[in-house]
Design an enzyme around this catalytic site. Structure first.
Site, PDB file in Angstrom:
ATOM      1  N   GLU A 221       0.868  -1.170   0.000  1.00  0.00           N
ATOM      2  CA  GLU A 221       0.000   0.000   0.000  1.00  0.00           C
ATOM      3  C   GLU A 221       0.907   1.222   0.000  1.00  0.00           C
ATOM      4  O   GLU A 221       1.485   1.585   1.030  1.00  0.00           O
ATOM      5  CB  GLU A 221      -0.928  -0.008   1.221  1.00  0.00           C
ATOM      6  CG  GLU A 221      -1.856  -1.216   1.283  1.00  0.00           C
ATOM      7  CD  GLU A 221      -2.841  -1.268   0.133  1.00  0.00           C
ATOM      8  OE1 GLU A 221      -2.999  -0.252  -0.592  1.00  0.00           O
ATOM      9  OE2 GLU A 221      -3.459  -2.328  -0.059  1.00  0.00           O
ATOM     10  N   CYS A 255      -1.929   9.414   2.263  1.00  0.00           N
ATOM     11  CA  CYS A 255      -1.539   8.795   0.985  1.00  0.00           C
ATOM     12  C   CYS A 255      -2.546   9.062  -0.118  1.00  0.00           C
ATOM     13  O   CYS A 255      -2.188   9.023  -1.301  1.00  0.00           O
ATOM     14  CB  CYS A 255      -1.315   7.294   1.161  1.00  0.00           C
ATOM     15  SG  CYS A 255      -2.745   6.404   1.810  1.00  0.00           S
TER      16      CYS A 255
END
Length: 464
Positions: A221, A255
């Site tokens: 991720e 993110c």
């Protein structure tokens, strides 16, 4: 002769924790549904009881962290992940029947849902609780045992998490190991049944290499430059409010934060004005702002902004340790701020002439974790979705999709490999083991040697 360099004590904790968890996995197998539920409920009690302790810990680690942001994006997200999983565990865990057709009928088959085994979780410091505990929740839901390495950049939160997991879960179920980067590197090199790593694309490349050397399956991720695109006909005030909120939560250290903004060139000045007006409404004072997590992050943001045309986003003065949020107006597409993930409170605003131009800008950068669109979902939006790639798309909002447990979270290409959250997280930590049961009378048994006319007739029916 020794180098004189001290060995991180976390290495010993990692090795002993791994040995214990591997022994438990080899002798006991995965966790029962009862054990999974008990573990998730214990973690939930810990989160509620220690919520304000996490607020103080995060505030100390960041130098200043909004209390509401910690409660909302860390504690509440984790609790909601548990509440989403608990009533669904039995259904998720049931074997899935597989319908078999000719020539295998009347045999039967099904997919057995089994835990992958002993998994590792390495998390970063931007959301030090959420990004460690939500993967742990997914792993426990699937019946896995877990070794968790939270970020060394947030030692207070990491220590509190280690204390909470030790109190809530049996040491044969999960362990949190703290320490520096050497501990994270050692975990990545440890033979695991799955490793889930969250971090930057640069550190993700190291994790990929380490996991490959250990033979561990890997979920990455990562991040990237997630664009926000304003289309013709968009409500600028609504778009600006969503973009500012998504950009400034956690000081841009998210993110899936909108990394840069593309707007029709004819509406560039209007867009800038709307962004500043909405920012003033959301942040009339700096009270709810969060600081960047390290001096290095502050220096990096200063470097990215150097030489650019910038405008303060907020009308109020913003003093250290906070970094003033700023708009960066029309930076060169080849500049560092348009090549590197910003991860801070800078928002480049770039005008475009046609949707083809916007698509070219997006495709000139690695595949992002998210893409944000504001405006009608007509031909321009269809062209954008057909000709670009991203981990997810959100329309008329930002960031929120990453907290919806019904939606899988993950990247594509440079922004990540694999998915988690909710059912997708359960599936990631689950091995779907096919089980095939042959019937007494079946066609394949007629295709065993010695071959003769019957086999020829059957093959004639199969190959036509």
């Amino acid at each position: 002769m020794t180098s004189g360099r001290a060995i991180d004590p976390g290495i010993d904790a990692l090795q002993s924790g791994y040995a214990r968890l591997r022994r438990a996995q080899d002798t006991q197998g995965g966790l029962s549904l009862a054990d999974r539920r008990a573990g998730l409920k214990a973690l939930r009690r810990h989160l509620i009881a220690r919520a304000e302790d996490y607020v103080r810990a995060a505030d100390g680690d960041f130098g200043r962290r909004s209390r509401h942001e910690t409660l909302l994006t860390e504690v509440a997200v984790a609790i909601s992940a548990i509440d989403h999983a608990l009533p669904r565990l039995a259904r998720w865990s049931r074997p899935t029947p597989v319908r078999l057709g000719f020539p295998y009928w009347p045999a039967r088959a099904y997919l057995l849902k089994q835990p992958r085994g002993l998994v590792g979780i390495i998390s970063p410091g931007n959301y030090p609780l959420q990004l460690a505990i939500v993967p742990l929740i997914n792993a426990l839901s699937a019946g896995c045992r877990a070794l968790v390495k939270p970020s060394e950049a947030t030692p207070r939160v990491s220590a509190l998490l280690a204390e909470g997991v030790a109190a809530a879960l049996d040491p044969d179920v999960a362990a949190v190991v703290t320490g520096g980067r050497e501990v994270a590197a050692a975990l990545a090199k440890t033979p695991l049944d799955l490793l889930l790593f969250t971090g930057s694309p640069q550190t993700g490349a190291l994790a990929r290499e380490a996991a490959a050397s250990a033979g561990s399956p890997l979920v990455l991720e990562l991040g990237g430059k997630s664009p926000a695109i304003i289309g013709d006909g968009a409500d600028l005030d609504r778009a600006a409010a969503a973009i500012v909120a998504g950009k400034l939560i956690n000081a841009g250290q998210t993110c899936v934060a909108p990394d840069y903004l593309l707007t029709p060139r004819s509406r560039l000045d209007e867009t800038i004005r709307a962004l500043r007006e909405q920012a003033a409404k959301l942040y009339p004072t700096p009270r709810d702002l969060t600081a960047l997590a390290s001096p290095q992050a502050v220096e990096r943001i200063a470097r990215l902004a150097a030489g650019q045309s910038t405008i303060d986003l907020l009308p109020c003065p913003v003093e250290p340790p906070l970094v003033p949020p700023r708009l960066v107006i029309e930076p060169a597409l080849g500049s560092a701020i348009m090549r590197e993930e910003i991860f801070g409170p800078l928002l480049p605003v770039v005008g475009y002439e046609t949707i083809d131009d916007a698509i070219a800008i997006v495709n000139g950068r690695p595949d992002p974790l998210a893409l944000y669109w504001f405006g009608p979902t007509g031909a321009a939006f269809e062209a954008l979705t057909a000709r670009t790639r991203s981990g997810s798309i959100a329309i008329d909002d930002t960031v929120i999709q990453a907290g919806v447990h019904e939606i899988a979270f993950g990247g594509i290409g440079a922004s990540g490999v694999g998915r988690y959250h909710g059912k997708a997280g359960f599936d990631t930590f689950t091995h779907e083991r096919p089980v095939f049961r042959q019937a007494r009378f079946n066609l394949p048994s007629m295709l065993r040697p010695p071959f003769g006319k019957l086999a020829d007739r059957i093959l004639g029916g199969l190959i036509r």
